[in-house]
Design a protein around this motif. Sequence first.
Motif, PDB file in Angstrom:
ATOM      1  N   ALA A  58       0.840  -1.202   0.000  1.00 59.28           N
ATOM      2  CA  ALA A  58       0.000   0.000   0.000  1.00 59.28           C
ATOM      3  C   ALA A  58       0.876   1.254   0.000  1.00 59.28           C
ATOM      4  O   ALA A  58       0.563   2.255  -0.669  1.00 59.28           O
ATOM      5  CB  ALA A  58      -0.925  -0.014   1.205  1.00 59.28           C
ATOM      6  N   ARG A  59       1.961   1.202   0.738  1.00 62.53           N
ATOM      7  CA  ARG A  59       2.890   2.343   0.753  1.00 62.53           C
ATOM      8  C   ARG A  59       3.552   2.510  -0.612  1.00 62.53           C
ATOM      9  O   ARG A  59       3.740   3.650  -1.091  1.00 62.53           O
ATOM     10  CB  ARG A  59       3.934   2.139   1.846  1.00 62.53           C
ATOM     11  CG  ARG A  59       4.944   3.269   1.953  1.00 62.53           C
ATOM     12  CD  ARG A  59       5.848   3.071   3.161  1.00 62.53           C
ATOM     13  NE  ARG A  59       5.081   3.148   4.398  1.00 62.53           N
ATOM     14  CZ  ARG A  59       5.626   2.977   5.612  1.00 62.53           C
ATOM     15  NH1 ARG A  59       6.912   2.721   5.716  1.00 62.53           N
ATOM     16  NH2 ARG A  59       4.863   3.068   6.670  1.00 62.53           N
ATOM     17  N   LEU A  60       3.939   1.404  -1.241  1.00 65.19           N
ATOM     18  CA  LEU A  60       4.535   1.491  -2.577  1.00 65.19           C
ATOM     19  C   LEU A  60       3.542   2.069  -3.587  1.00 65.19           C
ATOM     20  O   LEU A  60       3.901   2.893  -4.428  1.00 65.19           O
ATOM     21  CB  LEU A  60       4.992   0.107  -3.033  1.00 65.19           C
ATOM     22  CG  LEU A  60       6.206  -0.487  -2.324  1.00 65.19           C
ATOM     23  CD1 LEU A  60       6.457  -1.903  -2.819  1.00 65.19           C
ATOM     24  CD2 LEU A  60       7.440   0.382  -2.540  1.00 65.19           C
ATOM     25  N   ALA A  79       5.459  -0.346 -11.189  1.00 62.37           N
ATOM     26  CA  ALA A  79       5.057  -1.560 -10.488  1.00 62.37           C
ATOM     27  C   ALA A  79       5.537  -2.799 -11.225  1.00 62.37           C
ATOM     28  O   ALA A  79       6.006  -3.777 -10.609  1.00 62.37           O
ATOM     29  CB  ALA A  79       3.539  -1.580 -10.329  1.00 62.37           C
ATOM     30  N   ILE A  80       5.438  -2.790 -12.563  1.00 59.11           N
ATOM     31  CA  ILE A  80       5.887  -3.946 -13.345  1.00 59.11           C
ATOM     32  C   ILE A  80       7.387  -4.149 -13.211  1.00 59.11           C
ATOM     33  O   ILE A  80       7.875  -5.273 -13.016  1.00 59.11           O
ATOM     34  CB  ILE A  80       5.476  -3.767 -14.826  1.00 59.11           C
ATOM     35  CG1 ILE A  80       3.946  -3.838 -14.963  1.00 59.11           C
ATOM     36  CG2 ILE A  80       6.137  -4.833 -15.694  1.00 59.11           C
ATOM     37  CD1 ILE A  80       3.455  -3.517 -16.356  1.00 59.11           C
ATOM     38  N   GLU A 123       1.967   6.711  -7.137  1.00 57.58           N
ATOM     39  CA  GLU A 123       0.736   7.322  -7.639  1.00 57.58           C
ATOM     40  C   GLU A 123       1.082   8.406  -8.653  1.00 57.58           C
ATOM     41  O   GLU A 123       1.954   9.252  -8.420  1.00 57.58           O
ATOM     42  CB  GLU A 123      -0.063   7.926  -6.484  1.00 57.58           C
ATOM     43  CG  GLU A 123      -1.487   8.252  -6.841  1.00 57.58           C
ATOM     44  CD  GLU A 123      -2.309   6.986  -7.069  1.00 57.58           C
ATOM     45  OE1 GLU A 123      -3.233   7.055  -7.907  1.00 57.58           O
ATOM     46  OE2 GLU A 123      -2.034   5.956  -6.431  1.00 57.58           O
ATOM     47  N   GLY A 124       0.452   8.363  -9.795  1.00 60.11           N
ATOM     48  CA  GLY A 124       0.708   9.361 -10.826  1.00 60.11           C
ATOM     49  C   GLY A 124       1.057   8.693 -12.133  1.00 60.11           C
ATOM     50  O   GLY A 124       0.654   7.554 -12.422  1.00 60.11           O
TER      51      GLY A 124
END
Length: 426
Positions: free
Chosen positions: A94-96, A109-110, A101-102
Amino acid sequence: MIAGVSTLFTYNAFVLLVFILGWSFYAFRKKNYSLIEIGWPLSLVFVVWTSFLLFGAQSLYRRLLVLTVTIWGLRLAFHLYTSFWDKPESRRYARLRADWEGKLSGLKAILVLVVGPLLVYYIISMILSIGFLDSQAVLAWWQYLGIILWFLGMLFEIGSERQLKKFLSKEENQNQMMTKGLWRFSRHPHYFGTALVWWGIYLISIVNWNNLLGILSPITMTLFAIFQATKSVSEREFQEREELQSYKEKTSQFLPFSSQLGRGFKLIFGGLSKATKASAGAVSSAAQKAKESRNKEQEDEMEVAIEDNQLDTEIVESETTVSFVDDIQEESMEEDLLDTMDESVIDNEESSDLFVDQSEILTEKDTSEEIPDLTDIEIPIDETFEETTEVTDEDIDELAEEEISEDDSVFAEKEDLLDSEHNETV
């Protein structure tokens, strides 16, 4: 042999890639990055079974390889499934997600959650390919050691997870740190257990020198486990607490008992260091004292030498002064002696002249005086005498000699007087 290795690596890489990409796609669709973790141990199970299907399990060590990897992978996958399935995303992911975000959040993420771990797990899967290239009927001693290590690693994984689950099941421990049981020896015993499992699997896979290349697998898994331990969310949440600082001081982050061993070694080597420093200090102090003593002796010798030089200088100066005075006195005495001698010579010359003059005078006097003619002398005749003595020539000569003798004695007295005056003058 080479064709077999390349074929097996190709098949395993393909299986790993397809499985991880499919599982990650599902996790992205569920918007829960935590589900990706379930797929990693399952991917290695698929790889080992691919090798089994291609090469078979005729040897005992191959069956052990398939059995150990399957048990480890399925157990861990089940544990992760019960922890993340149908549950909110874990705090770590969740922190990652919040940090990414953006723009390009999906690409980040990938790359971080799929591509990076995929390369790591491909290296780890190397022993699952190399281990099937040879066959061996009897297990070697290092393979038995590998079974022991694998078993200990499983105990650390299962034991630490159950202890943590039991600890968090109590409401009073919801916001507390786990510091008991296996967590008392390592802050991340489950990661340590995973590394230990793969060192055991590596030893089981070794048949000949070709299998030594597989050592990259346990090394990679160990480094990956340590990396995961450093990203622990619990330590980040408790980093400002004093209890975490105390816990860090007493407990190692990864390797169990290393803090205790470190403190033991620190005490031992600290004592040795203190003893060495004390000994070095004593030696240094003794050397310093010896140096000071030598310096003191040298200073004393220099002072004595300076005093001797001063004394020698004074003696030389005194001798020089005395010699100078003696020279002056000698010169003065010589001058006085020369003057005295000159005066003496002058006096002698004068005395000699006087003596010569007196001698001449006496000579002239003696020569000028004539011997009286005794024939003309009238000898009175004592009337008392009854008879007169006749004067002969012999009597006259005796009288003349007596007169000359008296003159000579007078001349000798004058010479003695002159000689005495001359000696007094000298």
